[in-house]
Design a protein around this motif. Structure first.
Motif, PDB file in Angstrom:
ATOM      1  N   ASP A 222       0.830  -1.211   0.000  1.00  0.00           N
ATOM      2  CA  ASP A 222       0.000   0.000   0.000  1.00  0.00           C
ATOM      3  C   ASP A 222       0.867   1.264   0.000  1.00  0.00           C
ATOM      4  O   ASP A 222       0.373   2.352  -0.295  1.00  0.00           O
ATOM      5  N   TYR A 223       2.159   1.108   0.333  1.00  0.00           N
ATOM      6  CA  TYR A 223       3.075   2.243   0.281  1.00  0.00           C
ATOM      7  C   TYR A 223       4.037   2.104  -0.888  1.00  0.00           C
ATOM      8  O   TYR A 223       5.147   2.615  -0.858  1.00  0.00           O
ATOM      9  N   GLY A 235      -2.013   3.942  -1.493  1.00  0.00           N
ATOM     10  CA  GLY A 235      -2.131   4.859  -0.367  1.00  0.00           C
ATOM     11  C   GLY A 235      -3.480   4.838   0.332  1.00  0.00           C
ATOM     12  O   GLY A 235      -3.772   5.734   1.120  1.00  0.00           O
ATOM     13  N   PHE A 238      -3.042   4.801   4.084  1.00  0.00           N
ATOM     14  CA  PHE A 238      -2.564   6.108   4.553  1.00  0.00           C
ATOM     15  C   PHE A 238      -3.724   7.088   4.652  1.00  0.00           C
ATOM     16  O   PHE A 238      -3.931   7.739   5.676  1.00  0.00           O
ATOM     17  N   ARG A 239      -4.497   7.154   3.575  1.00  0.00           N
ATOM     18  CA  ARG A 239      -5.616   8.104   3.554  1.00  0.00           C
ATOM     19  C   ARG A 239      -6.650   7.806   4.639  1.00  0.00           C
ATOM     20  O   ARG A 239      -7.276   8.698   5.190  1.00  0.00           O
ATOM     21  N   LEU A 276       1.280  11.841   0.692  1.00  0.00           N
ATOM     22  CA  LEU A 276       1.452  10.411   0.422  1.00  0.00           C
ATOM     23  C   LEU A 276       2.879  10.133  -0.056  1.00  0.00           C
ATOM     24  O   LEU A 276       3.504   9.166   0.394  1.00  0.00           O
ATOM     25  N   ILE A 280       5.551   7.670   1.719  1.00  0.00           N
ATOM     26  CA  ILE A 280       6.245   6.580   1.015  1.00  0.00           C
ATOM     27  C   ILE A 280       7.754   6.696   1.202  1.00  0.00           C
ATOM     28  O   ILE A 280       8.444   5.709   1.488  1.00  0.00           O
TER      29      ILE A 280
END
Lengths: 331, 331
Positions: A222-223, A235, A238-239, A276, A280
């Motif tokens: 996801d990163y 992301g 993260f979001r 984002l 990362i």
């Protein structure tokens, strides 16, 4: 464990090939049991079920039944039930996460609305239990109803710890074990139980560790820019402020500026356009991604180890290769 | 059927009294099985389960088991499972309907959010199946998993026909039979089945007709000021654009001005401050409420009729009185 298998197709495809007839029968049954006089239900369910998922969980059920030398027909119903439970949790997940993308397609909650996704999830969950009742095996009903309760506990734990930078690696692993690995474990165990139960414990342990490895890799991806290639939004975690292992490790190694960044973006949920990319960079530079993958490799190793008590067979070797591949897919 | 019972307490309370010890055991079990290491789950679930619901559905299960002369202990698990399924559907309903009030309390989705309500609903649903597995009765698992699928079909049908003034009375009855009456029917049938099954068909028919009557009255009350006294928000159905029987009948009898009003408020969903009052006036004046209640009385009569094959007993008389009372509560 030495794996002597074709290398031109992936281990997951090899596993599919080994249970090909059973998987075709499972797919037919899945589509049969999706039917409802209420057309919206199969429409919405098929949107997700036909979207190219790898059918990993029913695959485990069918493989486990084959390992146990099962010759009946109930494993097909069981595999379909496992896929229904998985699909129901995905539908509800996408509502809970406000997701817009699933398997590279616009997700069902966006097309039909959250309400329909909740209700069709309930329908599939009920159908799963109807299918299991037909297998006449109370023990698999016990395994999968318990697994379903554990999965929702895991989802609630994750929901509660959203945005909490104090969440520990231990807490994270409990969430992952419940929300993801439990269904892998139960799918494999149920297949073994229906075949007599001899290898149920080993196959459960295999599924459990494979599931943890699988989720760790997912959370690392996801990163990663590679995520976009796999049909998932980059992301998302993260979001949504999910505190996954890459974040937990990056926070533990953060300097003052980085800590301020994580507090702003995850704890307070204030995210700007470049954030984002910065996230990362931070998880990469601190080695959080590499270490997440390292842990994934560890669990994949445990999955392979769990297979050692099984009799030597082609399918055992392929199951082991699947565990290795699940980690390798990230490179 | 002549009912010779105390008149100072309602028939529902009389039924409670007849299965008092079983209901206490059911309540203890419900609270035991709500427990989870994830504290939010029992907190949210108890908010709803302890909010003074009448436990009508588990009551039917316990009563049906008593009618069948059941002497085991599994009916307690079954009754708890039925209440869990009911609670799960309420939690998901409130998300689907954006409800703010349930049983006179702020609803769980408002306190904890829609996401938690979806997941805790899933948890309760899974726990229901775990409890049923413990009864060792595949047949009741079949009855209740099928009922759960039918309930979600009914909910989806209702969702789809929201705002559709073309919906027929027949369509409405199919929705009500599925989303409400099916669980009444299954709860009663399952109690009978666990007791040997002799009266399963009759008690299922009783539950089915009682459930339809119950929902018809509920839908009539939603256009009545008395609703506020019962801890429910008045006019919920109207605000949500639900096309219930009072609306279907009022539309069929509407003059041009009234038709325009229904199109604006239900079809287009444009509602002003005085519109609920006008809707109440219209359903009253057209006789739509009186006719909805008349139909409810008809189904209550069918429920009583279904009991006629049962041996004479106090509990049979009280069940009949419950059906009559369910309609009478509206006056």
């Amino acid at each position: 464990m030495q794996v002597s298998t074709r290398t031109d197709i992936s281990p997951v495809e090899q596993l599919h090939a080994l249970v090909a007839a059973d998987m075709r029968a499972t797919d037919v049954l899945i589509h049969e049991r999706l039917s409802s006089a209420v057309a919206l239900i199969p429409d919405l369910a098929k949107h997700l079920i036909d979207s190219g998922g790898k059918r990993l969980r029913p695959l485990l059920t069918l493989a486990a039944a084959q390992v146990g030398g099962y010759h009946g027909a109930h494993h097909i119903k069981l595999a379909a039930a496992v896929e229904f439970i998985h699909t129901a949790t995905l539908l509800h997940d996408d509502v809970v996460d406000d997701s817009a993308l699933r398997r590279g397609k616009v997700s069902a909650n966006i097309v039909w609305g959250n309400k329909a996704s909740v209700l069709v999830g309930d329908f599939l969950f009920s159908r799963a239990f109807e299918l299991m009742v037909e297998t006449d095996e109370l023990k698999v009903l016990g395994i999968l109803s318990h697994a379903s309760a554990v999965i929702s506990e895991g989802e609630v734990m994750q929901l509660k710890s959203s945005g909490n930078l104090q969440a520990s690696e231990d807490h994270y692993l409990r969430v992952v074990s419940a929300k993801t690995a439990e269904l892998f474990a139960a799918a494999a165990e149920a297949g073994a139980v229906i075949a007599g139960g001899e290898h149920a414990k080993a196959l459960r342990a295999y599924g459990q560790n494979l599931g943890i490895a699988f989720q760790l890799v997912d959370d690392a991806l996801d990163y990663s820019g590679r995520q976009a290639l796999m049909g998932k939004a980059v992301g998302d975690d993260f979001r949504e402020g999910k505190v996954t292992l890459p974040v937990i490790l990056a926070v533990a190694r953060a300097d003052e500026a980085a800590l301020k960044f994580w507090k702003k973006t995850i704890e307070m949920g204030t995210q700007g356009e470049a954030d984002l990319d910065r996230a990362i960079t931070l998880v990469e530079q601190t080695g959080a991604i590499a270490d997440t993958m390292e842990r994934a490799r560890g669990y994949a190793g445990l999955a392979c180890r769990a297979l050692e008590t099984l009799p030597e067979s082609k399918i055992r070797d392929v199951l082991a290769a699947v565990a290795d591949f699940c980690v390798a897919r990230a490179y």
